[in-house]
Design a protein around this motif. Structure first.
Motif, PDB file in Angstrom:
ATOM      1  N   PHE A 143      -9.027   1.149  -3.657  1.00 39.85           N
ATOM      2  CA  PHE A 143      -8.202   0.568  -2.599  1.00 39.85           C
ATOM      3  C   PHE A 143      -7.157   1.586  -2.180  1.00 39.85           C
ATOM      4  CE2 PHE A 143      -4.481  -2.029  -1.292  1.00 39.85           C
ATOM      5  CZ  PHE A 143      -5.066  -2.935  -0.424  1.00 39.85           C
ATOM      6  N   LEU A 145      -4.229   2.363  -0.006  1.00 43.65           N
ATOM      7  CA  LEU A 145      -3.167   1.949   0.913  1.00 43.65           C
ATOM      8  C   LEU A 145      -1.941   2.863   0.796  1.00 43.65           C
ATOM      9  CD1 LEU A 145      -2.010  -0.162   2.939  1.00 43.65           C
ATOM     10  CD2 LEU A 145      -1.232  -1.496   0.979  1.00 43.65           C
ATOM     11  N   THR A 146      -1.407   3.015  -0.422  1.00 42.04           N
ATOM     12  CA  THR A 146      -0.145   3.753  -0.626  1.00 42.04           C
ATOM     13  C   THR A 146      -0.306   5.236  -0.285  1.00 42.04           C
ATOM     14  OG1 THR A 146       0.384   2.213  -2.399  1.00 42.04           O
ATOM     15  CG2 THR A 146       1.662   4.243  -2.342  1.00 42.04           C
ATOM     16  N   GLY A 151       5.588   4.120   0.091  1.00 39.39           N
ATOM     17  CA  GLY A 151       5.209   3.145  -0.942  1.00 39.39           C
ATOM     18  C   GLY A 151       5.688   1.771  -0.499  1.00 39.39           C
ATOM     19  N   SER A 152       6.945   1.450  -0.816  1.00 39.00           N
ATOM     20  CA  SER A 152       7.492   0.135  -0.459  1.00 39.00           C
ATOM     21  C   SER A 152       7.512  -0.086   1.054  1.00 39.00           C
ATOM     22  CB  SER A 152       8.918  -0.005  -1.004  1.00 39.00           C
ATOM     23  OG  SER A 152       8.920   0.136  -2.404  1.00 39.00           O
ATOM     24  N   TRP A 177      -1.778   7.485  -5.774  1.00 38.80           N
ATOM     25  CA  TRP A 177      -1.812   6.491  -6.851  1.00 38.80           C
ATOM     26  C   TRP A 177      -3.089   5.673  -6.877  1.00 38.80           C
ATOM     27  CZ3 TRP A 177       1.237   7.515 -10.510  1.00 38.80           C
ATOM     28  CH2 TRP A 177       2.533   7.985 -10.270  1.00 38.80           C
ATOM     29  N   ILE A 178      -4.102   6.066  -6.121  1.00 37.28           N
ATOM     30  CA  ILE A 178      -5.245   5.179  -5.928  1.00 37.28           C
ATOM     31  C   ILE A 178      -6.123   5.136  -7.193  1.00 37.28           C
ATOM     32  CG2 ILE A 178      -7.144   4.611  -4.367  1.00 37.28           C
ATOM     33  CD1 ILE A 178      -4.153   4.728  -3.166  1.00 37.28           C
ATOM     34  N   GLY A 179      -6.146   3.968  -7.844  1.00 38.64           N
ATOM     35  CA  GLY A 179      -6.901   3.812  -9.098  1.00 38.64           C
ATOM     36  C   GLY A 179      -8.383   4.059  -8.878  1.00 38.64           C
ATOM     37  N   ASN A 227      -5.472   7.741 -11.818  1.00 39.71           N
ATOM     38  CA  ASN A 227      -4.969   7.421 -10.482  1.00 39.71           C
ATOM     39  C   ASN A 227      -5.085   8.671  -9.625  1.00 39.71           C
ATOM     40  OD1 ASN A 227      -3.068   5.601 -12.422  1.00 39.71           O
ATOM     41  ND2 ASN A 227      -3.562   4.589 -10.508  1.00 39.71           N
ATOM     42  N   TYR A 379       3.827  -1.438  -9.595  1.00 35.45           N
ATOM     43  CA  TYR A 379       2.777  -1.530  -8.567  1.00 35.45           C
ATOM     44  C   TYR A 379       2.569  -2.951  -8.043  1.00 35.45           C
ATOM     45  CZ  TYR A 379      -1.256  -2.586 -11.828  1.00 35.45           C
ATOM     46  OH  TYR A 379      -2.142  -3.124 -12.713  1.00 35.45           O
ATOM     47  N   GLU A 380       1.916  -3.017  -6.886  1.00 36.73           N
ATOM     48  CA  GLU A 380       1.670  -4.284  -6.179  1.00 36.73           C
ATOM     49  C   GLU A 380       3.002  -4.954  -5.800  1.00 36.73           C
ATOM     50  OE1 GLU A 380      -1.677  -5.049  -5.303  1.00 36.73           O
ATOM     51  OE2 GLU A 380      -0.334  -6.185  -4.001  1.00 36.73           O
ATOM     52  N   THR A 382       7.171  -3.551  -5.919  1.00 36.22           N
ATOM     53  CA  THR A 382       8.119  -3.360  -7.024  1.00 36.22           C
ATOM     54  C   THR A 382       8.886  -4.669  -7.253  1.00 36.22           C
ATOM     55  OG1 THR A 382       9.899  -2.691  -5.543  1.00 36.22           O
ATOM     56  CG2 THR A 382       8.460  -0.929  -6.365  1.00 36.22           C
ATOM     57  N   GLU A 384      11.984  -5.111  -6.848  1.00 32.54           N
ATOM     58  CA  GLU A 384      12.936  -5.310  -5.749  1.00 32.54           C
ATOM     59  C   GLU A 384      12.230  -5.848  -4.509  1.00 32.54           C
ATOM     60  OE1 GLU A 384      12.740  -2.564  -7.602  1.00 32.54           O
ATOM     61  OE2 GLU A 384      14.636  -2.718  -8.699  1.00 32.54           O
ATOM     62  N   LEU A 388      12.949  -9.354  -2.716  1.00 31.46           N
ATOM     63  CA  LEU A 388      13.369  -9.441  -1.307  1.00 31.46           C
ATOM     64  C   LEU A 388      12.477 -10.409  -0.520  1.00 31.46           C
ATOM     65  CD1 LEU A 388      14.166  -5.665  -0.596  1.00 31.46           C
ATOM     66  CD2 LEU A 388      15.817  -7.546  -0.713  1.00 31.46           C
ATOM     67  N   PHE A 400      15.281  -5.997   3.841  1.00 25.66           N
ATOM     68  CA  PHE A 400      14.565  -4.788   3.407  1.00 25.66           C
ATOM     69  C   PHE A 400      15.263  -3.515   3.863  1.00 25.66           C
ATOM     70  CE2 PHE A 400      11.467  -8.107   3.199  1.00 25.66           C
ATOM     71  CZ  PHE A 400      10.751  -7.819   2.062  1.00 25.66           C
TER      72      PHE A 400
HETATM   73  C1  LIG Z   1      -0.095   3.183 -11.876  1.00 28.91           C
HETATM   74  C2  LIG Z   1      -0.101   2.855 -10.432  1.00 28.91           C
HETATM   75  C3  LIG Z   1      -1.272   2.436  -9.819  1.00 28.91           C
HETATM   76  C4  LIG Z   1      -1.306   2.178  -8.442  1.00 28.91           C
HETATM   77  N1  LIG Z   1      -2.493   1.876  -7.835  1.00 28.91           N
HETATM   78  C5  LIG Z   1      -2.556   1.798  -6.483  1.00 28.91           C
HETATM   79  C6  LIG Z   1      -3.819   1.637  -5.827  1.00 28.91           C
HETATM   80  O1  LIG Z   1      -4.873   1.560  -6.473  1.00 28.91           O
HETATM   81  N2  LIG Z   1      -3.832   1.589  -4.462  1.00 28.91           N
HETATM   82  C7  LIG Z   1      -2.681   1.677  -3.724  1.00 28.91           C
HETATM   83  O2  LIG Z   1      -2.769   1.634  -2.502  1.00 28.91           O
HETATM   84  N3  LIG Z   1      -1.471   1.843  -4.328  1.00 28.91           N
HETATM   85  C8  LIG Z   1      -1.375   1.908  -5.695  1.00 28.91           C
HETATM   86  N4  LIG Z   1      -0.148   2.082  -6.310  1.00 28.91           N
HETATM   87  C9  LIG Z   1       1.047   2.236  -5.500  1.00 28.91           C
HETATM   88  C10 LIG Z   1       2.108   1.169  -5.695  1.00 28.91           C
HETATM   89  O3  LIG Z   1       1.773   0.005  -5.008  1.00 28.91           O
HETATM   90  C11 LIG Z   1       3.468   1.771  -5.287  1.00 28.91           C
HETATM   91  O4  LIG Z   1       3.839   2.646  -6.337  1.00 28.91           O
HETATM   92  C12 LIG Z   1       4.535   0.737  -5.039  1.00 28.91           C
HETATM   93  O5  LIG Z   1       4.280   0.037  -3.855  1.00 28.91           O
HETATM   94  C13 LIG Z   1       5.933   1.372  -4.950  1.00 28.91           C
HETATM   95  O6  LIG Z   1       5.943   2.453  -4.075  1.00 28.91           O
HETATM   96  P1  LIG Z   1       6.575   3.849  -4.561  1.00 28.91           P
HETATM   97  O7  LIG Z   1       6.013   4.186  -5.888  1.00 28.91           O
HETATM   98  O8  LIG Z   1       6.377   4.821  -3.462  1.00 28.91           O
HETATM   99  O9  LIG Z   1       8.114   3.573  -4.785  1.00 28.91           O
HETATM  100  P2  LIG Z   1       9.276   3.589  -3.680  1.00 28.91           P
HETATM  101  O10 LIG Z   1       8.896   2.744  -2.534  1.00 28.91           O
HETATM  102  O11 LIG Z   1       9.664   5.011  -3.411  1.00 28.91           O
HETATM  103  O12 LIG Z   1      10.450   2.854  -4.455  1.00 28.91           O
HETATM  104  C14 LIG Z   1      11.328   3.517  -5.392  1.00 28.91           C
HETATM  105  C15 LIG Z   1      12.429   2.527  -5.779  1.00 28.91           C
HETATM  106  O13 LIG Z   1      13.181   2.150  -4.617  1.00 28.91           O
HETATM  107  C16 LIG Z   1      13.211   0.746  -4.512  1.00 28.91           C
HETATM  108  N5  LIG Z   1      13.223   0.328  -3.104  1.00 28.91           N
HETATM  109  C17 LIG Z   1      12.421   0.764  -2.096  1.00 28.91           C
HETATM  110  N6  LIG Z   1      12.719   0.123  -0.950  1.00 28.91           N
HETATM  111  C18 LIG Z   1      13.725  -0.741  -1.249  1.00 28.91           C
HETATM  112  C19 LIG Z   1      14.484  -1.687  -0.489  1.00 28.91           C
HETATM  113  N7  LIG Z   1      14.268  -1.886   0.812  1.00 28.91           N
HETATM  114  N8  LIG Z   1      15.450  -2.383  -1.124  1.00 28.91           N
HETATM  115  C20 LIG Z   1      15.678  -2.215  -2.453  1.00 28.91           C
HETATM  116  N9  LIG Z   1      15.008  -1.338  -3.218  1.00 28.91           N
HETATM  117  C21 LIG Z   1      14.041  -0.610  -2.623  1.00 28.91           C
HETATM  118  C22 LIG Z   1      11.925   0.279  -5.187  1.00 28.91           C
HETATM  119  O14 LIG Z   1      11.991  -1.085  -5.554  1.00 28.91           O
HETATM  120  C23 LIG Z   1      11.866   1.228  -6.367  1.00 28.91           C
HETATM  121  O15 LIG Z   1      12.703   0.764  -7.395  1.00 28.91           O
HETATM  122  C24 LIG Z   1      -0.116   2.301  -7.693  1.00 28.91           C
HETATM  123  C25 LIG Z   1       1.078   2.677  -8.335  1.00 28.91           C
HETATM  124  C26 LIG Z   1       1.101   2.955  -9.682  1.00 28.91           C
HETATM  125  C27 LIG Z   1       2.403   3.414 -10.312  1.00 28.91           C
END
Ligand SMILES: Cc1cc2nc3c(=O)[nH]c(=O)nc-3n(C[C@H](O)[C@H](O)[C@H](O)COP(=O)(O)OP(=O)(O)OC[C@H]3O[C@@H](n4cnc5c(N)ncnc54)[C@H](O)[C@@H]3O)c2cc1C
Length: 401
Positions: A143, A145-146, A151-152, A177-179, A227, A379-380, A382, A384, A388, A400
């Motif tokens: 999958f 997406l990220t 990410g968020s 990060w795509i598993g 990943n 993942y899926e 955070t 926060e 929200l 957000f």
């Molecule tokens: C082991 C692992 C497997 C994964 N597998 C997949 C996968 O198979 N496919 C896929 O598509 N994705 C995958 N992901 C991605 C995952 O969904 C993202 O890591 C997640 O959405 C967070 O994005 P980020 O890591 O870029 O963190 P960031 O978005 O950079 O966030 C960093 C910090 O800032 C905080 N933050 C960000 N925005 C806000 C806000 N507006 N208000 C308050 N706090 C905020 C976050 O909560 C977090 O604490 C995986 C991630 C991991 C770690």
């Protein structure tokens, strides 16, 4: 003959309130077979794979051979359905994650994220082509997406581009990060159509020219799943492999509503696994000439862990029931993911604590759960982001940005 309710008590003693009694006989039989396959084939190798940062493909195949998505016992009275019952799915996640979180994550990427993307995004022809081979694990799915820079904020920020050229689409961009990205056969990639700016989904097939995926090195959490960091340079996808029912982030959210609940189930399973491992350890360990299980301060922690596990099962089971009735809501999934992950984090810390020094080695299992919980917390959505989503419902104010 052992009754179903006695059998689920034996399988899940941590389910004190007996939520598993809602499973059918056939579902419990499948879960029991999954347990046997995990213990026989994966148990002997899991810590080694965790340490060497690799996935036990051959051993996990013995688990999927049970038919965890397509065993006929799961479809008794519901022939023609494409998915097992949601309650079974919740307990499948409990079963996998209380054993190992990387195994459960591998499954959620394949049987949750990818499978739901096909079911919700595909037309009949596409569902017919992909779903049976995914359900039998003949094909592995992932999958995409990220992205490295999104990410968020992926909903608004998604930067991978899709440009139409005749009957084909040309994809350019990166995913992070795509598993399972380096081994998958079916790779749904979400990209922004440069014409109408909408997010669409394209099935990239294994071996596509211009597609590369390198495992992200040096992870300290979920080490037993790879990943991938995906790079796409002019990857060609035929229009026939575009999922026609995904035309914007609203459609992506329909997938995430389901898969966020799946991750709540994984957090439930990790809590249970850490608790069960810690309970076993404290009963064996002696200090001051007595079992450490006899100390009041240790017993208080055991009770807290047990309470967290029951609460997590309660959230997961209720959300599974709501899904089964078609009452899926992002609010419910976000709340369950947030709640179960918070409880999981406390539970794995308590489990590690009561195991003392041995709790930081892989020998007691709790260290694996402790380290792996961090990835699930993130993942899926955070903590926060899910908080929200919940608070947006409570206040009517999106906070957000
Ligand atoms: C082991 C692992 C497997 C994964 N597998 C997949 C996968 O198979 N496919 C896929 O598509 N994705 C995958 N992901 C991605 C995952 O969904 C993202 O890591 C997640 O959405 C967070 O994005 P980020 O890591 O870029 O963190 P960031 O978005 O950079 O966030 C960093 C910090 O800032 C905080 N933050 C960000 N925005 C806000 C806000 N507006 N208000 C308050 N706090 C905020 C976050 O909560 C977090 O604490 C995986 C991630 C991991 C770690």
């Amino acid at each position: 003959m052992v009754s179903k309710n006695d059998l689920v008590k034996e399988l899940y003693p941590e389910d004190l309130y007996g939520y598993a009694e809602g499973l059918t006989d056939g579902e419990v039989e499948v879960l029991q077979e999954v347990r046997e396959a995990l213990e026989t084939h994966v148990r002997p190798v899991i810590t080694d794979y965790w340490e060497k940062a690799d996935f036990p493909f051959a051993e996990f195949k013995k688990v999927t051979d049970v038919g965890i998505m397509n065993n006929p016992k799961l479809y008794v009275g519901r022939e023609g359905e494409r998915k097992p019952r949601e309650l079974y799915t919740a307990f499948l996640y409990l079963e996998l994650a209380r054993f190992d979180a990387s195994i459960a994550t591998f499954y959620t990427v394949h049987g949750g994220l990818c499978y739901n993307t096909i079911l919700l995004g595909g037309n009949e022809r596409q569902i017919e082509e992909f779903a049976p081979k995914l359900a039998s694990f003949e094909w592995q799915g992932c999958f995409g997406l990220t992205e490295p820079d999104h990410g968020s904020d992926i909903a608004g920020g998604l930067a991978t581009s899709a440009r139409r050229e005749g009957n084909n689409w040309i994809l350019n961009g990166e995913k992070r990060w795509i598993g399972g990205a380096d081994t998958a056969d079916v790779i749904p990639i979400f990209a922004r159509d440069v014409e109408d700016n909408r997010i669409k989904c394209f099935i990239v097939r294994k071996g596509a020219e211009g597609y590369s995926a390198d495992p992200i090195p040096h992870k300290g959490s979920l080490r037993a799943i790879r990943n991938g960091h995906i790079v796409m340079k002019d990857v060609v996808v035929p229009e026939a492999d575009r999922l026609e029912n995904i035309n914007g982030f609203r459609d992506v959210s329909r997938i995430l509503v389901r898969t966020r609940a799946d991750v709540a189930h994984i957090a439930m399973g990790i809590s249970a696994g850490a608790f069960v491992a810690a309970l076993k350890y404290v009963k064996q360990r002696e200090q001051f000439g007595k079992s450490i299980a006899s100390f009041q301060l240790v017993q208080e922690k055991l009770s807290r862990m047990q309470a967290n596990v029951v609460a997590n099962i309660g959230y997961s089971v209720r959300i599974a029931q709501l899904q089964e009735e078609g009452r899926e809501l992002m609010l419910n999934s976000a709340l369950a993911k947030m709640h179960n992950s918070l409880n999981m984090r406390e539970t794995v810390a308590l489990a590690r604590e009561v195991c003392g020094g041995n709790g930081i080695t892989l020998e007691t299992d709790v260290m694996r759960f402790f380290a792996d919980a961090e990835a699930i917390y993130t993942y899926e959505g955070t903590h926060e982001v899910n908080a929200l989503i919940v608070s947006r419902e409570l206040t009517g104010i999106g906070a957000f940005v």
